[in-house]
Design an enzyme around this catalytic site. Structure first.
Site, PDB file in Angstrom:
ATOM      1  N   VAL A   1       0.878  -1.060   0.067  1.00 50.28           N
ATOM      2  CA  VAL A   1      -0.054   0.048   0.024  1.00 50.28           C
ATOM      3  C   VAL A   1       1.101   1.192   0.014  1.00 50.28           C
ATOM      4  CG1 VAL A   1      -1.668   1.406   1.468  1.00 50.28           C
ATOM      5  CG2 VAL A   1      -1.988  -1.326   1.172  1.00 50.28           C
TER       6      VAL A   1
ATOM      7  N   VAL B   1     -11.160   0.946   6.464  1.00 48.31           N
ATOM      8  CA  VAL B   1     -12.382   0.006   6.426  1.00 48.31           C
ATOM      9  C   VAL B   1     -12.691   0.107   5.104  1.00 48.31           C
ATOM     10  CG1 VAL B   1     -14.853  -0.156   6.950  1.00 48.31           C
ATOM     11  CG2 VAL B   1     -13.301   0.942   8.728  1.00 48.31           C
TER      12      VAL B   1
ATOM     13  N   ILE C   1     -13.732   1.676  -0.756  1.00 47.71           N
ATOM     14  CA  ILE C   1     -15.076   2.104  -0.703  1.00 47.71           C
ATOM     15  C   ILE C   1     -15.184   3.314   0.046  1.00 47.71           C
ATOM     16  CG2 ILE C   1     -17.385   1.575   0.229  1.00 47.71           C
ATOM     17  CD1 ILE C   1     -16.764  -1.369  -0.434  1.00 47.71           C
TER      18      ILE C   1
ATOM     19  N   GLY D   1      -3.353 -16.200  -3.326  1.00 54.22           N
ATOM     20  CA  GLY D   1      -2.984 -14.985  -2.613  1.00 54.22           C
ATOM     21  C   GLY D   1      -4.032 -14.288  -1.914  1.00 54.22           C
TER      22      GLY D   1
ATOM     23  N   GLU E   1      -3.873 -15.057   3.655  1.00 52.15           N
ATOM     24  CA  GLU E   1      -2.564 -15.455   4.196  1.00 52.15           C
ATOM     25  C   GLU E   1      -2.017 -16.835   4.496  1.00 52.15           C
ATOM     26  OE1 GLU E   1      -1.452 -12.094   6.599  1.00 52.15           O
ATOM     27  OE2 GLU E   1      -3.321 -11.047   5.963  1.00 52.15           O
TER      28      GLU E   1
ATOM     29  N   ASP F   1     -10.758  -9.559  11.613  1.00 54.30           N
ATOM     30  CA  ASP F   1     -10.496  -8.581  10.636  1.00 54.30           C
ATOM     31  C   ASP F   1     -11.722  -7.761  10.366  1.00 54.30           C
ATOM     32  OD1 ASP F   1      -8.914  -7.078   8.131  1.00 54.30           O
ATOM     33  OD2 ASP F   1     -10.812  -7.835   7.399  1.00 54.30           O
TER      34      ASP F   1
ATOM     35  N   LYS G   1     -13.101  -3.790  11.750  1.00 52.21           N
ATOM     36  CA  LYS G   1     -13.775  -2.938  10.803  1.00 52.21           C
ATOM     37  C   LYS G   1     -15.385  -2.546  11.267  1.00 52.21           C
ATOM     38  CE  LYS G   1     -11.335  -4.462   6.871  1.00 52.21           C
ATOM     39  NZ  LYS G   1     -11.121  -5.529   5.808  1.00 52.21           N
TER      40      LYS G   1
ATOM     41  N   GLY H   1      -6.234  -4.671  -1.986  1.00 49.13           N
ATOM     42  CA  GLY H   1      -5.487  -4.637  -2.954  1.00 49.13           C
ATOM     43  C   GLY H   1      -4.928  -3.044  -2.990  1.00 49.13           C
TER      44      GLY H   1
END
Lengths: 427, 427
Positions: A16, A133, A137, A188, A191, A202, A206, A303
């Site tokens: 990122v 989050v 989006i 991928g 993990e 996870d 969020k 991504g």
């Protein structure tokens, strides 16, 4: 156009971090037009200086936080390292030193949102975290701005791409969980240690963040009931389909009169619900507000470039605030102190799959156990059994979870109930 | 908390004006917490003072614009009258007088966006209009903020609830257009004169506004090619279904290398596209950005409280700007001057329904006419005819619209072609 220059530093040059650097470069001209200032990424903090970072000039790389925190030119610190340590310290130091902060760190915001939020408020600084989050989006900003004239009563989201990919595969191809997980790992999407995704941690982080903002009351990850997808079987998905449902892992937060409900669990949702068609690695967040009614936001939840898109949106917003001298204009706003209810005090409908002795009177027996615990049956299907075992698939009416649990406890002691094969909540 | 008071005036006490007043009252405490200031609606402009406005105290009603524009206390003018006159004059006067403006007026922004946008920029004032497009759905602010780090290449939206209701009814029940329109009128979804909705003008104004913001280049309603739904037949919908499509009225804007394409027309979209399941009076906007990939926003596109929700979101944002002395921080930003392409220079796939003479050689003849104009056939179905007439349903490959039009012109002169029964673009 002004010749103002705004300097920023990026902490972390992973996927990122690198995407964010590249996007800032690519959009440099646009950013100037949109903010009235030139954005310059002056430094990028990395752990290993000798590692080549494709696209980032060597001379702006540093492995010393001091090079950034002591550089008075730098107004924006963009934290993209992830994890709590040392990210939390860096963010707090940056805020205390009068810097604006952008972060994509959901762990940090979900667990220490109050501490970093207060630090930002105290400093009158920006702390922006749209990318924490649901990736690309826009949801944090719409909750804080566009929808803020609403009493928001419910948020429901598919906010974990890994589990959505696994459940989509299971639904489309009839794969079982292990097979679909293996496929996700191969591609991928999962993990090496998939625990945080498949156990719902996870998603739990969020939904905690979204609930805090939507309900103006602090909800931390510790408040969230989490249940993952590891027990979902191909049979559950098959029977759900027969009833007209698909199974999704959902983060759900409700603002009820007697407190906040906040949980992550698999759920049967009707085929015609907008969330039912959100597949593969896509994320979506459904919001219900008193004035606005229903709304849904869908997009890429992860991504490199989708996440960078959200980070750069925040950076541009901070630049506008710097240009207009209005940093901190939208701070942390958890001014209420609402109670978070225990999961057993919340109500759900349940999909219940039981393996029972295939003999007369068993269904009546089961129904009476449920009835005694206050659980009404909405739909039931009995499947022809083999080896003396029949399968009962039941969908209940809405019931207090503690009552449902009471019935399950009774079933465990009943010889006629061979196995409680599946228990999944229903929308 | 500060004791700052911000005074606003609402122009118009129709459905949305009344809803906005009520929502500001209901959220008064929340607004104070979120902005740090108390919002007071000091005046409401109406045409007819003698008409009772349920919920609005008589003493704040006025029928004189002067009472508002001359009141130095009032910092925010909320224009909810609709139409161009006198709304445009009031908005311009308010901006020139240093007031902040919130409006839900799509006609004004789509046709005079440049003039009012420039006036706001010149005054350093806010001009916010989230409610002008897609009601409660946050789309203007996400385009200006969250997604602004993207090169946005495409926006596609179902932005008119009336036509979406009519097409949903036709799809679900096989009704023809007239019947569905009558139903929509009966339920209040369509106005007595439905022209602006069914001819695509309303959607055209909204796509013009979104295109301007997304592409940073002014697009006005006059630039938009519009084609309505009045010619869509029950047969079109039936055949579309056979091919796996539904028909929706879409506003489409593309930012291509040789110019902007912007149009409103019915379109066949595949059943599995997220927009395909947006039904009844719901609206949705699909956005593609280079970094973010695909995103979609869905919600109520109209109605009293959903629209008020968007208006109040804007009002709260303006209050924050007033508190932080940062009004005008996000101004009109059409700094590019991109060309808008003529519809005939754009490319589309087409669904084409022809009634032809039911004799040998006709299909070959049709195919050769299409081929001569450069139109390739992707799929074709021939339906058994009666009275010597057969029905051909063709889906073409992507083709320049002018080439397709050439082929249609040839068909009009061919005796074998009895009727060009349907021409609809395909996603």
């Amino acid at each position: 156009m002004s010749d103002k220059v705004i300097y920023a530093a990026i902490l972390g040059a992973g996927t990122v971090g690198l995407g964010t650097y590249k996007l800032c470069e690519a959009m440099s001209d646009e950013i100037k037009h949109k903010t009235g200032a030139t954005l310059v990424i002056k430094k990028v903090l990395v752990r290993n200086l000798s590692k080549k970072r494709e696209g980032i000039p060597d001379e702006i790389l540093t492995d010393k936080w001091e090079d950034i925190i002591n550089d008075k030119d730098i107004s924006i610190v963009v934290e993209l390292m992830g994890g709590i340590h040392p990210a939390k310290d860096y963010v707090l130091e940056a805020l205390k030193a009068g810097r604006q902060v952008v972060t994509a760190n959901k762990d940090l915001i979900a667990e220490y949102g109050e501490e970093v939020g207060n630090a930002a408020n105290k400093a009158g600084a920006d702390l922006q975290f749209e990318a924490a989050v649901a990736g690309a989006i826009p949801i944090i900003r719409p909750l804080k701005q566009s929808m803020t004239g609403n009493h928001i009563t419910e948020i429901m989201g598919i906010v974990n791409g890994t589990t959505n990919y696994i459940l989509t595969k299971m639904t489309e191809s009839g794969m079982d969980y292990k097979e679909a997980l293996a496929k996700a790992t191969e591609l991928g999407y999962a993990e090496a240690d998939p625990t945080a995704d498949v156990e719902g941690y996870d998603a739990g982080r969020k939904i905690a963040i979204m609930a805090s903002i939507a309900f103006n009351s602090r909800v931390t990850f510790a408040d969230v009931y989490t249940e993952g997808i590891t027990k979902i079987s191909a049979d559950d998905i098959k029977y759900a389909k027969e009833f007209g449902y698909v199974i999704k892992l959902l983060g759900v937060a409700k603002n009820t009169e007697d407190g906040i409900e906040v949980k992550v669990h698999p759920m049967l949702i009707p085929n015609n619900h907008p969330l039912a068609n959100v597949n593969d690695a896509f994320n979506a967040v459904f919001v219900h507000g008193k004035a606005m009614d229903d709304a849904m936001f869908m997009g890429r939840g992860a991504g490199q470039m989708p996440t960078a898109s959200a980070v750069v949106g925040d950076i541009i917003d901070v630049c506008r605030n710097i240009v207009h001298d209005s940093c901190g204009r939208i701070g942390c706003c958890c001014y209420k102190n609402l109670e978070v209810k225990d999961i057993t005090d919340t109500k759900s409908k349940f999909f219940l799959r039981l393996e029972v002795a295939d003999k007369q009177g068993v269904l009546a027996n089961i129904a009476s156990v449920l009835g005694n615990s206050g659980v009404s049956i909405a739909q039931v299907v009995q499947k022809s059994g083999k080896d003396g075992v029949a399968e009962l698939v039941i969908i209940t009416a809405e019931v207090l979870e503690k009552n449902f649990n009471d019935a399950m406890a009774v079933f465990k002691g009943l010889s006629a109930v061979k196995n409680i094969a599946g228990v999944i909540r229903v929308y």
